[in-house]
Design an enzyme around this catalytic site. Structure first.
Site, PDB file in Angstrom:
ATOM      1  N   ASP A 331      60.174  44.988 -11.217  1.00 14.76           N
ATOM      2  CA  ASP A 331      59.264  45.247 -12.132  1.00 14.76           C
ATOM      3  C   ASP A 331      59.946  45.131 -13.597  1.00 14.76           C
ATOM      4  O   ASP A 331      59.652  45.943 -14.638  1.00 14.76           O
ATOM      5  CB  ASP A 331      58.520  46.614 -12.062  1.00 14.76           C
ATOM      6  CG  ASP A 331      57.641  47.112 -13.032  1.00 14.76           C
ATOM      7  OD1 ASP A 331      56.794  45.968 -13.405  1.00 14.76           O
ATOM      8  OD2 ASP A 331      57.292  48.102 -13.656  1.00 14.76           O
ATOM      9  N   TYR A 332      60.676  43.976 -13.663  1.00 17.33           N
ATOM     10  CA  TYR A 332      61.339  43.472 -14.936  1.00 17.33           C
ATOM     11  C   TYR A 332      60.204  42.693 -15.682  1.00 17.33           C
ATOM     12  O   TYR A 332      60.905  41.701 -16.484  1.00 17.33           O
ATOM     13  CB  TYR A 332      62.761  42.965 -14.709  1.00 17.33           C
ATOM     14  CG  TYR A 332      63.700  44.097 -14.544  1.00 17.33           C
ATOM     15  CD1 TYR A 332      63.553  45.263 -15.005  1.00 17.33           C
ATOM     16  CD2 TYR A 332      64.878  43.458 -13.831  1.00 17.33           C
ATOM     17  CE1 TYR A 332      64.664  46.014 -14.634  1.00 17.33           C
ATOM     18  CE2 TYR A 332      65.901  44.289 -13.624  1.00 17.33           C
ATOM     19  CZ  TYR A 332      65.875  45.642 -14.079  1.00 17.33           C
ATOM     20  OH  TYR A 332      66.893  46.587 -13.729  1.00 17.33           O
TER      21      TYR A 332
END
Length: 640
Positions: A331-332
Site C-alpha cells: 500500500d505504498y
C-alpha cells in the site's frame, strides 16, 4: 532619512523576491498575487505565497481574526472506530472570498475579512430520502472564463459525482452535465453498483477542462476502474479518458501477466494532480492496485500503478511515466500532489517535479522527460514466501535526497518514553517478524517500516522557489499485519489481518508510536544539492511534556505552506496546534492551540482590506485524533 532608506531597501527586496517567484512559477497569470486559487496555491502545487506582511519578525503577534463553524459534525462514526472523518479541506481564496468544503460534500463561501457566510450548497442525495454520504474531502477547484464573466466552483462528492456551482451564488450550473452534475460511476462502475467510488480530492483545471480521479475500494481486487477523465468545464461532456491500466495492445500492458489486468480496481488517482500550464502537462500520482497486500493474481510490474504519470493535459496522451514501486504489496501508493519545482544543474535552472512517497523517499524528476535528476538504482529486495506470490526482484532507490524516515527498526530502538509504553512495545515487537524495506508480506505477523501512513502521505510538500527548498512533514509510524488464508469461496486466497485490524499501527494503547522519537518531523530539503538542510520534531505529546520528556514530534496528516516572509506554516499534528517555523533554520516561531487537530494544509491570502490572513480547517477525527470540531480558523496580525 536612514529609516526611509531602510524601508525602500526592504520594499526592493520584496520586489526581487516576488519577481523571482513569478519567474519560477510560469502560468500563474497576472493579477493573482494575494489569492490562493488552487489547492496547492497554484496549479503546480508549490504552496508558496509571495505575501510578506507576516514575516518571521512579527509572526509571534498573530491573533485569531475570525472563527466559522460549518455545522458538519457527524458523531455517528467515520474511518476509525467511532471517530468522524477528518476535516481535511484546504480552502481557496479568490478576490476576498474563501471557499470551504466539508466531509459531507457541503461547499461554503465566506467573506475573507469577517468569516461571515455568503452562501452554502448542500449536495442532494442520489436517491430521494437517502442521507448524505460522508468521506475525506480535501477541497474544491476554481475556474473562470477568459473575460472573468463566468466563475465556477468544481468539485467531486463523496458519492461519486462531479459538480459545477456558480462561484458568486453557489447555485448549480444547469448547463453542466445533468443540471449541474456528472455521474462519475458512468462508464467505470456499472458492473459494481454497490462498490465504493467517491472523490476525496479537488480536480485539476487546465484551460477549459476539469480533470478528475476517484477514490476506490481497497478490497476486493476486482471492481470499478481507476481511469482518470477530463470533462468540458462548461458542458460536462467527456473529452478524454486515460486508462491507468494499459488495455490490450497498449504500451505497458505486458506488465500484467495473463488476465491480471482485467476488471482490476485501484490504480486510481485519489490524491491531488498538478498542472504545468506552460507545457500543457498534467501530473498524476497513481495509486496501488487492489488488492493492496497480495498480488498473486496480478503478477508483473503492474503499470501504471504506484507511478507518477505525465499526460498531455489537452488529450490525455502519455508523455512519460516513472514507477516508484514495482508490483506494490505494501500500500505504498503515491499519496501526494506532485510539486512543480526548479532545480539548478550545471549552472542553469531546470524544470522538475518532486514526488514524496510513503517510504520516505523523494523522487525528483525532469519535468519534460521523467528522467531522475539524482541517480536512482534498481536494488535487489527480498523475495516473497507466500504461495502463489511473485514479488518484484528489484525496487528503485534514489540516492538523493536521503530517506526522510527510518526504513527498518531494531529491538534496541523501542521507545522508552514511559515504562508502560516500553513494556507494551517490547512485547509487541517480540511477537513480530521484521525485515528491511520492501520485505513482502507473509503469513506471519510482520512489522513494516514505514507503514501505510508513511513516511510521507497526502500532506505533500511546499516549495520555496527563492531558496529552492522543499518543506516536508513525515510520519515515523510502522504497520503490523500478516496474510490470513481465506476459504475456497473467497475472492482471494489471502487477506491481510493484524492484532489491531487490517491497518494496525505499531503504537501503544495511547497511540504513541513504539519506536524511539522523533515520531514526526518537519524537514527542509536543499533541492540543488539533494541534501537535508534541517530537520526538527513536529508536534508534542502534552502528557509526556508534563512528565519532562523532550519534544517527541507526533504523526501528522496535512502539509506545510511557505511564504516570502520566510515563514513555514503547518498544522497536521494530533496535538491541535497551528505552528510557524523559520524557513532558514527550522526554529519554531509561534503556535496557537486549535479547537481540534488541524488535519489539513493551511493557506494564506490577502483580504480586500489589505491584510494577510492564514486559515486552517480544525476538525480533528480521522486516523489520529479523538477530539472533533467543525472550525475554520483565520489568523492575522492585529489591525493598526
Amino acid at each position: 532619512m536612514t529609516r526611509r532608506i531602510a524601508a525602500a531597501a526592504a520594499l526592493a527586496l520584496v520586489g526581487l523576491i516576488q519577481a523571482a517567484t513569478r519567474a519560477a512559477n510560469p502560468g500563474d497569470g497576472p493579477g493573482r498575487d494575494g489569492d490562493w486559487r488552487a489547492y496547492g496555491g497554484d496549479a503546480g502545487g508549490r504552496r508558496y505565497a509571495t505575501l510578506t506582511e507576516i514575516d518571521r519578525g512579527n509572526v509571534s503577534r498573530l491573533r485569531r481574526a475570525w472563527t466559522y463553524h460549518t455545522g458538519d459534525l457527524d458523531p455517528r462514526g467515520g474511518l476509525v472506530g467511532s471517530a468522524p472523518f477528518a476535516f481535511e479541506c484546504t480552502p481557496l481564496a479568490v478576490d476576498g472570498v474563501v471557499y470551504v468544503s466539508t466531509p459531507s460534500g457541503r461547499v461554503i463561501a465566506l467573506d475573507g475579512e469577517s468569516g461571515r457566510e455568503r452562501w452554502r450548497f448542500d449536495v442532494p442525495p442520489r436517491r430521494p430520502g437517502a442521507g448524505p454520504r460522508r468521506g475525506p474531502h480535501r477541497g474544491v477547484s476554481f475556474w473562470e472564463s477568459a473575460d472573468g464573466a463566468d466563475r465556477r466552483i468544481l468539485y467531486g462528492t463523496p458519492d461519486g459525482r462531479l459538480v459545477a456551482l456558480d462561484a458568486r451564488t453557489g447555485r448549480l450550473r444547469d448547463g453542466f452535465g445533468d443540471h449541474g452534475f456528472v455521474d462519475l460511476r458512468s462508464g467505470v462502475a456499472e458492473a459494481w453498483p454497490e462498490a465504493q467510488l467517491e472523490v476525496s480530492s479537488p480536480p485539476a483545471i487546465f484551460r477549459d477542462l476539469v480533470i478528475t480521479g476517484t477514490h476506490l475500494q481497497e478490497f476486493p481486487a476486482l471492481g470499478p476502474s481507476g481511469d482518470v477523465r477530463a470533462y468540458d468545464v462548461r458542458t460536462g461532456a467527456l473529452v478524454w479518458r486515460f486508462h491507468t491500466i494499459p488495455p490490450s495492445g497498449a504500451p505497458g500492458h505486458e506488465t500484467w501477466e495473463g488476465e491480471g489486468w482485467k476488471d482490476r480496481s485501484g490504480v486510481n488517482v485519489w490524491s491531488i494532480m498538478s498542472v504545468d500550464p506552460e507545457r500543457g502537462l498534467v501530473f498524476l500520482p497513481v495509486g496501488s492496485p487492489t488488492y493492496d497486500f497480495y498480488g498473486g493474481d496480478r503478477k508483473g510490474a503492474n503499470l501504471y500503478a504506484t507511478s507518477l504519470v505525465a499526460l498531455e493535459a489537452a488529450t490525455g496522451a502519455v508523455r512519460w511515466h516513472f514507477q516508484t514501486v514495482h508490483h506494490d504489496l505494501w500500500d505504498y501508493d503515491l499519496p501526494a500532489e506532485p510539486a512543480l519545482v526548479t532545480v539548478r544543474r550545471e549552472g542553469r535552472d531546470m524544470a522538475a517535479v518532486a514526488q514524496v512517497t510513503k517510504t520516505g523517499f523523494v523522487f525528483v524528476l525532469d519535468r519534460e522527460t521523467g528522467r531522475p535528476m539524482f541517480p536512482v538504482e534498481e536494488r535487489p529486495v527480498p523475495a516473497s514466501t507466500v504461495e502463489g506470490e511473485a514479488a518484484a526482484p528489484t525496487q528503485p532507490i534514489p540516492l538523493k535526497p536521503p530517506p526522510l524516515v527510518r526504513q527498518s527498526i531494531a529491538r534496541d530502538q523501542i521507545s522508552t518514553v514511559t515504562p508502560d509504553s516500553h513494556r507494551f512495545c517490547t512485547d509487541l515487537f517480540d511477537s513480530l517478524n521484521t525485515g528491511p524495506l520492501y520485505t513482502p508480506p507473509s503469513v506471519s505477523f510482520r512489522l513494516t517500516f514505514p507503514g501505510t501512513l508513511g513516511g510521507g502521505n497526502w500532506s505533500g510538500v511546499a516549495f520555496d522557489p527563492v531558496r529552492r527548498r522543499l518543506y516536508v512533514n513525515v510520519n515515523e509510524v510502522g504497520a503490523i499485519g500478516g496474510l490470513l488464508p481465506q476459504g475456497p469461496a473467497a475472492p482471494l486466497p489471502y487477506r491481510r489481518s493484524g492484532p489491531g485490524g487490517e491497518y494496525a499501527r505499531f503504537w501503544d494503547d495511547n497511540r504513541w508510536p513504539c519506536q524511539q522519537p522523533p515520531w514526526g518531523t518537519l524537514n527542509a530539503i536543499d533541492l540543488d544539492e539533494g541534501t537535508i538542510a534541517w530537520t526538527v520534531p513536529l508536534g508534542v505529546v502534552d502528557a509526556l511534556v508534563e512528565k519532562g520528556v523532550p519534544p517527541t514530534g507526533t504523526p501528522s496528516l496535512g502539509g506545510a505552506i511557505a511564504t516570502a516572509g520566510s515563514v513555514v506554516f503547518i498544522a497536521g499534528t494530533n496535538d491541535a496546534r497551528l505552528r510557524a517555523f523559520d524557513a532558514d533554520s527550522g526554529r519554531e516561531l509561534w503556535s496557537d492551540r486549535l479547537e481540534a487537530s488541524g488535519h489539513a494544509t493551511p493557506m494564506t491570502y490577502r483580504g480586500r482590506d489589505g491584510r494577510q490572513y492564514v486559515v486552517i480547517a480544525a476538525g480533528g477525527g480521522g486516523y489520529l485524533s479523538r477530539t472533533v470540531s467543525d472550525v475554520v480558523a483565520a489568523y492575522a496580525l492585529p489591525a493598526h
